[in-house]
Design a protein around this motif. Structure first.
Motif, PDB file in Angstrom:
ATOM      1  N   ARG A   8       0.850  -1.201  -0.139  1.00  0.00           N
ATOM      2  CA  ARG A   8       0.088  -0.162   0.042  1.00  0.00           C
ATOM      3  C   ARG A   8       0.754   1.676   0.059  1.00  0.00           C
ATOM      4  N   ARG A  11       2.427   1.879  -3.030  1.00  0.00           N
ATOM      5  CA  ARG A  11       1.472   2.058  -3.665  1.00  0.00           C
ATOM      6  C   ARG A  11       1.146   3.513  -3.736  1.00  0.00           C
ATOM      7  N   TYR A  16       0.995   4.866  -8.071  1.00  0.00           N
ATOM      8  CA  TYR A  16       0.440   3.317  -9.138  1.00  0.00           C
ATOM      9  C   TYR A  16      -0.531   3.386  -9.174  1.00  0.00           C
ATOM     10  N   PRO A  17      -1.830   3.242 -10.092  1.00  0.00           N
ATOM     11  CA  PRO A  17      -3.242   3.136 -10.926  1.00  0.00           C
ATOM     12  C   PRO A  17      -2.789   1.118 -10.187  1.00  0.00           C
ATOM     13  N   ASN A  18      -4.072   0.335 -10.434  1.00  0.00           N
ATOM     14  CA  ASN A  18      -4.000  -0.826 -10.426  1.00  0.00           C
ATOM     15  C   ASN A  18      -3.615  -1.707 -11.729  1.00  0.00           C
ATOM     16  N   MET A  21      -0.180  -1.481 -11.260  1.00  0.00           N
ATOM     17  CA  MET A  21       0.741  -2.655  -9.872  1.00  0.00           C
ATOM     18  C   MET A  21       0.988  -4.196 -11.373  1.00  0.00           C
ATOM     19  N   ILE A  22       0.082  -4.409 -12.012  1.00  0.00           N
ATOM     20  CA  ILE A  22      -0.453  -5.703 -12.335  1.00  0.00           C
ATOM     21  C   ILE A  22       0.697  -5.321 -13.228  1.00  0.00           C
ATOM     22  N   GLN A  34      -6.449  -8.661 -10.889  1.00  0.00           N
ATOM     23  CA  GLN A  34      -7.203  -7.348 -10.498  1.00  0.00           C
ATOM     24  C   GLN A  34      -8.227  -7.539  -8.623  1.00  0.00           C
ATOM     25  N   GLU A  35      -8.662  -8.603  -8.954  1.00  0.00           N
ATOM     26  CA  GLU A  35      -9.329  -8.827  -7.776  1.00  0.00           C
ATOM     27  C   GLU A  35      -8.694  -9.767  -6.762  1.00  0.00           C
ATOM     28  N   LEU A  37      -5.283  -8.415  -5.952  1.00  0.00           N
ATOM     29  CA  LEU A  37      -4.560  -7.045  -5.713  1.00  0.00           C
ATOM     30  C   LEU A  37      -6.061  -5.976  -5.562  1.00  0.00           C
ATOM     31  N   ILE A  38      -6.864  -6.043  -5.711  1.00  0.00           N
ATOM     32  CA  ILE A  38      -7.464  -4.568  -4.529  1.00  0.00           C
ATOM     33  C   ILE A  38      -8.286  -5.909  -3.326  1.00  0.00           C
ATOM     34  N   LEU A  41      -4.787  -4.607  -1.257  1.00  0.00           N
ATOM     35  CA  LEU A  41      -4.746  -2.957  -0.649  1.00  0.00           C
ATOM     36  C   LEU A  41      -5.477  -2.830   0.238  1.00  0.00           C
TER      37      LEU A  41
END
Length: 154
Positions: A8, A11, A16-18, A21-22, A34-35, A37-38, A41
């Motif tokens: 976190r 980021r 950095y947007p998602n 990060m990916i 994405q799921e 990662l979210i 975070l």
């Protein structure tokens, strides 16, 4: 420190947007959804929180090194370490950001945390060395706070 907290913080520091990060995970050959990662975070108290294990964190840090510095010609992407500690995380951040001792000390100063060159050097020594010192959460937390102040301002 908890890997999720470091993720976190990094980021936030670099905004950095998602998707970015990916892409950083992908640079270290780690497929990140994405799921997931979210969920990593999220705070521990939030529903859906997913802990970030050492292997995933190491993949992210290796990806960050490749993102910031590139991959040396002929070099292979390293296998992620199965165990991380604050010393290794600090070392990987230092490498990714191409920071020297003076840079790190001035970054720590921004967070109003004082450390001498010899104290700092002890954190980057090999664990068996007689002058090796474990990196505490406070040092890593203040370093990331200093990075935040350096890159984002107050």
């Amino acid at each position: 420190m908890i890997n999720n907290d470091i993720l976190r913080r990094i980021r936030f520091i670099f905004d950095y947007p998602n998707a970015k990060m990916i892409k950083i995970f992908a640079k270290a050959n780690h497929e990140m959804t994405q799921e997931l990662l979210i969920n990593m975070l999220k705070k521990e108290s939030e529903e859906g929180y997913q802990p970030c294990n050492d292997k995933i964190m190491c993949s992210f840090l290796d990806g960050l090194i490749i993102e910031k510095r590139g991959l040396k010609e002929g070099a292979e992407i390293p296998e992620p370490a199965s165990q991380l500690n604050n010393n290794l995380i600090f070392k990987k951040l230092r490498v990714a950001l191409e920071m020297r001792e003076d840079d790190i000390i001035s970054t720590l100063d921004l967070a109003e945390f004082t450390m001498s060159k010899s104290e700092l050097g002890a954190l980057f020594r090999k664990p068996g060395h007689k002058h090796f010192k474990e990196c505490g959460d406070q040092v890593l937390r203040n370093f990331t706070t200093g990075l935040s102040l350096k890159h984002r301002g107050k």
